[in-house]
Motif scaffolding. Structure first.
Motif, mmCIF file in Angstrom:
data_model
loop_
_atom_site.group_PDB
_atom_site.id
_atom_site.type_symbol
_atom_site.label_atom_id
_atom_site.label_comp_id
_atom_site.label_asym_id
_atom_site.label_seq_id
_atom_site.Cartn_x
_atom_site.Cartn_y
_atom_site.Cartn_z
ATOM 1 N N ILE A 171 -44.421 15.097 -43.820
ATOM 2 C CA ILE A 171 -44.303 16.545 -43.782
ATOM 3 C C ILE A 171 -45.638 17.148 -43.342
ATOM 4 O O ILE A 171 -46.684 16.776 -43.867
ATOM 5 C CB ILE A 171 -43.907 17.108 -45.163
ATOM 6 C CG1 ILE A 171 -42.641 16.411 -45.683
ATOM 7 C CG2 ILE A 171 -43.678 18.616 -45.091
ATOM 8 C CD1 ILE A 171 -42.267 16.793 -47.094
ATOM 9 N N GLU A 172 -45.583 18.066 -42.370
ATOM 10 C CA GLU A 172 -46.784 18.715 -41.854
ATOM 11 C C GLU A 172 -46.709 20.218 -42.122
ATOM 12 O O GLU A 172 -45.620 20.813 -42.123
ATOM 13 C CB GLU A 172 -46.913 18.463 -40.348
ATOM 14 C CG GLU A 172 -46.960 16.978 -39.983
ATOM 15 C CD GLU A 172 -46.861 16.753 -38.483
ATOM 16 O OE1 GLU A 172 -47.203 17.684 -37.723
ATOM 17 O OE2 GLU A 172 -46.414 15.661 -38.074
ATOM 18 N N TYR A 173 -47.878 20.848 -42.320
ATOM 19 C CA TYR A 173 -47.948 22.265 -42.683
ATOM 20 C C TYR A 173 -48.807 23.040 -41.693
ATOM 21 O O TYR A 173 -49.679 22.471 -41.019
ATOM 22 C CB TYR A 173 -48.535 22.420 -44.091
ATOM 23 C CG TYR A 173 -47.688 21.778 -45.169
ATOM 24 C CD1 TYR A 173 -46.786 22.530 -45.909
ATOM 25 C CD2 TYR A 173 -47.792 20.414 -45.442
ATOM 26 C CE1 TYR A 173 -46.005 21.945 -46.899
ATOM 27 C CE2 TYR A 173 -47.015 19.816 -46.420
ATOM 28 C CZ TYR A 173 -46.122 20.588 -47.149
ATOM 29 O OH TYR A 173 -45.347 19.995 -48.116
ATOM 30 N N ASP A 174 -48.572 24.351 -41.635
ATOM 31 C CA ASP A 174 -49.431 25.199 -40.819
ATOM 32 C C ASP A 174 -50.528 25.791 -41.702
ATOM 33 O O ASP A 174 -50.536 25.583 -42.926
ATOM 34 C CB ASP A 174 -48.616 26.280 -40.097
ATOM 35 C CG ASP A 174 -48.012 27.314 -41.047
ATOM 36 O OD1 ASP A 174 -48.348 27.299 -42.259
ATOM 37 O OD2 ASP A 174 -47.194 28.135 -40.596
ATOM 38 N N PRO A 175 -51.487 26.534 -41.122
ATOM 39 C CA PRO A 175 -52.601 27.077 -41.926
ATOM 40 C C PRO A 175 -52.167 28.024 -43.040
ATOM 41 O O PRO A 175 -52.895 28.211 -44.010
ATOM 42 C CB PRO A 175 -53.457 27.805 -40.882
ATOM 43 C CG PRO A 175 -53.173 27.094 -39.597
ATOM 44 C CD PRO A 175 -51.727 26.741 -39.667
ATOM 45 N N GLN A 176 -50.977 28.628 -42.920
ATOM 46 C CA GLN A 176 -50.507 29.542 -43.964
ATOM 47 C C GLN A 176 -49.871 28.791 -45.134
ATOM 48 O O GLN A 176 -49.552 29.395 -46.161
ATOM 49 C CB GLN A 176 -49.483 30.533 -43.395
ATOM 50 C CG GLN A 176 -50.099 31.661 -42.586
ATOM 51 C CD GLN A 176 -50.601 31.191 -41.229
ATOM 52 O OE1 GLN A 176 -50.097 30.214 -40.671
ATOM 53 N NE2 GLN A 176 -51.595 31.877 -40.685
ATOM 54 N N GLY A 177 -49.661 27.488 -44.979
ATOM 55 C CA GLY A 177 -49.097 26.697 -46.066
ATOM 56 C C GLY A 177 -47.610 26.451 -45.978
ATOM 57 O O GLY A 177 -47.020 25.868 -46.896
ATOM 58 N N ASN A 178 -46.973 26.872 -44.892
ATOM 59 C CA ASN A 178 -45.548 26.611 -44.699
ATOM 60 C C ASN A 178 -45.359 25.308 -43.934
ATOM 61 O O ASN A 178 -46.088 25.032 -42.979
ATOM 62 C CB ASN A 178 -44.896 27.751 -43.909
ATOM 63 C CG ASN A 178 -44.959 29.067 -44.652
ATOM 64 O OD1 ASN A 178 -44.550 29.164 -45.799
ATOM 65 N ND2 ASN A 178 -45.512 30.090 -43.991
ATOM 66 N N TRP A 179 -44.367 24.505 -44.334
ATOM 67 C CA TRP A 179 -44.174 23.265 -43.586
ATOM 68 C C TRP A 179 -43.561 23.593 -42.228
ATOM 69 O O TRP A 179 -42.747 24.505 -42.091
ATOM 70 C CB TRP A 179 -43.324 22.258 -44.368
ATOM 71 C CG TRP A 179 -41.862 22.583 -44.565
ATOM 72 C CD1 TRP A 179 -41.278 23.112 -45.668
ATOM 73 C CD2 TRP A 179 -40.799 22.351 -43.622
ATOM 74 N NE1 TRP A 179 -39.926 23.247 -45.490
ATOM 75 C CE2 TRP A 179 -39.602 22.787 -44.247
ATOM 76 C CE3 TRP A 179 -40.733 21.830 -42.334
ATOM 77 C CZ2 TRP A 179 -38.360 22.719 -43.615
ATOM 78 C CZ3 TRP A 179 -39.506 21.766 -41.701
ATOM 79 C CH2 TRP A 179 -38.336 22.196 -42.337
ATOM 80 N N VAL A 180 -43.979 22.858 -41.213
ATOM 81 C CA VAL A 180 -43.521 23.109 -39.847
ATOM 82 C C VAL A 180 -42.880 21.879 -39.211
ATOM 83 O O VAL A 180 -42.275 21.980 -38.142
ATOM 84 C CB VAL A 180 -44.681 23.601 -38.950
ATOM 85 C CG1 VAL A 180 -45.116 25.002 -39.370
ATOM 86 C CG2 VAL A 180 -45.859 22.638 -38.995
ATOM 87 N N ARG A 181 -43.008 20.727 -39.874
ATOM 88 C CA ARG A 181 -42.382 19.533 -39.322
ATOM 89 C C ARG A 181 -42.102 18.520 -40.428
ATOM 90 O O ARG A 181 -42.970 18.246 -41.265
ATOM 91 C CB ARG A 181 -43.261 18.884 -38.243
ATOM 92 C CG ARG A 181 -42.611 17.684 -37.535
ATOM 93 C CD ARG A 181 -43.534 17.124 -36.445
ATOM 94 N NE ARG A 181 -42.916 16.051 -35.709
ATOM 95 C CZ ARG A 181 -42.145 16.205 -34.652
ATOM 96 N NH1 ARG A 181 -41.897 17.429 -34.199
ATOM 97 N NH2 ARG A 181 -41.607 15.177 -34.019
ATOM 98 N N GLN A 182 -40.881 17.996 -40.437
ATOM 99 C CA GLN A 182 -40.504 16.909 -41.336
ATOM 100 C C GLN A 182 -39.877 15.806 -40.495
ATOM 101 O O GLN A 182 -38.987 16.070 -39.679
ATOM 102 C CB GLN A 182 -39.507 17.384 -42.397
ATOM 103 C CG GLN A 182 -40.049 18.442 -43.314
ATOM 104 C CD GLN A 182 -39.091 18.741 -44.459
ATOM 105 O OE1 GLN A 182 -38.173 17.994 -44.741
ATOM 106 N NE2 GLN A 182 -39.317 19.854 -45.134
#
Length: 288
Positions: A259-270
């Motif tokens: 799982i990857e996240y963006d700088p705001q803390g929302n996941w953007v890729r699973q």
């Protein structure tokens, strides 16, 4: 988010679903929450059937926000020409369109306007003074995007650090979940008791969440109907976000998620793999 996370876990208890009232490590709530005040989130889920490796099923969900509040969720599954629309404010409701064979063979898709012409099922949400969901009366979409009527209530106990979620689905399934939290608000245990259609049919599930002292991971142990299930191991980053999930003690089944996240803390890729081969990828394009 359990709807998109391990398929093995989805089959362990037929009544399991993502939570409405509390947060679960590695999962999105049924009504997702986002950080950083996004205006729109476009989520694409690409799933490969192991029996048909050359084919990919694509489902697109679009979340729309207004004033920081989630107001609409649109789901599109082009493979079967299905679109659904859930509106959470104003003229709240749920709508769905399934076209016939003529549309399927003509290649004509279903537009948002087509969906909005359909009869609307009412949806209502209520919140307490702290902005927490207290009741939801609307629909729940199963994995085939079929709408099932669902009523949910959330009760919060600060003194006990406990959240109780009561759910009724289609007037037939009744489920009570008790979630226990620690002093930091993290889920430590949840107990699910579900009554199913039929005489004496009942499912139970207990899940324990154990956090590594150094904050590097979480071990999750499930027991369903008295039977212990394979443990799930999660790796977390410095912010406590789950970045890796793997199944433990499952023999030859090697299911893992990144799982990857963006700088705001929302996941953007699973990315989900089985035996090292990808079977599902979910990406999010977030507009702030």
């Amino acid at each position: 988010m359990r709807r998109l996370l391990p398929l093995v876990l989805l089959t362990t208890l037929t009544t399991a679903h993502a939570a409405y009232c509390y947060d679960v490590p590695g999962e999105d709530r049924t009504l997702p929450r986002f950080q950083g005040g996004p205006r729109q989130v476009v989520e694409e889920r690409r799933e490969t059937d192991p029996a048909r490796p050359g084919e990919t099923a694509l489902t697109i969900r679009t979340f729309t926000f207004q004033g920081g509040q989630l107001i609409q969720i649109q789901t599109q599954a082009p493979g079967d020409r299905t679109r659904t629309l859930l509106t959470l404010t104003g003229r709240a409701g749920y709508q769905s369109v399934r076209t016939g064979l003529e549309a399927l063979f003509s290649g004509q898709g279903v537009t948002l306007a087509d969906v909005q012409k359909q009869p609307r099922q009412s949806v209502s949400l209520t919140f307490d003074t702290q902005g927490r969901l207290t009741a939801y009366d609307g629909v729940w979409e199963d994995q085939h995007l079929r709408a099932v009527r669902e009523q949910v209530s959330c009760t919060y106990s600060t003194a006990k650090r406990q959240v109780t979620e009561r759910l009724t689905r289609a007037g037939a399934v009744s489920q009570v979940t008790t979630a226990q939290l620690d002093e930091r608000g993290r889920l430590t245990r949840r107990e699910i008791a579900a009554t199913l259609p039929g005489p004496g049919l009942r499912n139970t599930r207990q899940t324990t969440y154990t956090y590594a002292p150094d904050g590097s991971g979480i071990r999750i142990q499930d027991e369903a109907n008295g039977h212990k299930l394979p443990a799930m191991l999660m790796t977390t980053d410095a912010a406590g976000r789950v970045t890796h999930i793997e199944m433990a003690d499952l023999g030859d089944v090697q299911e893992q998620w990144r799982i990857e996240y963006d700088p705001q803390g929302n996941w953007v890729r699973q990315t989900g793999t089985m035996q090292g081969q990808p079977f599902m990828t979910v990406t999010r394009r977030i507009t702030y």
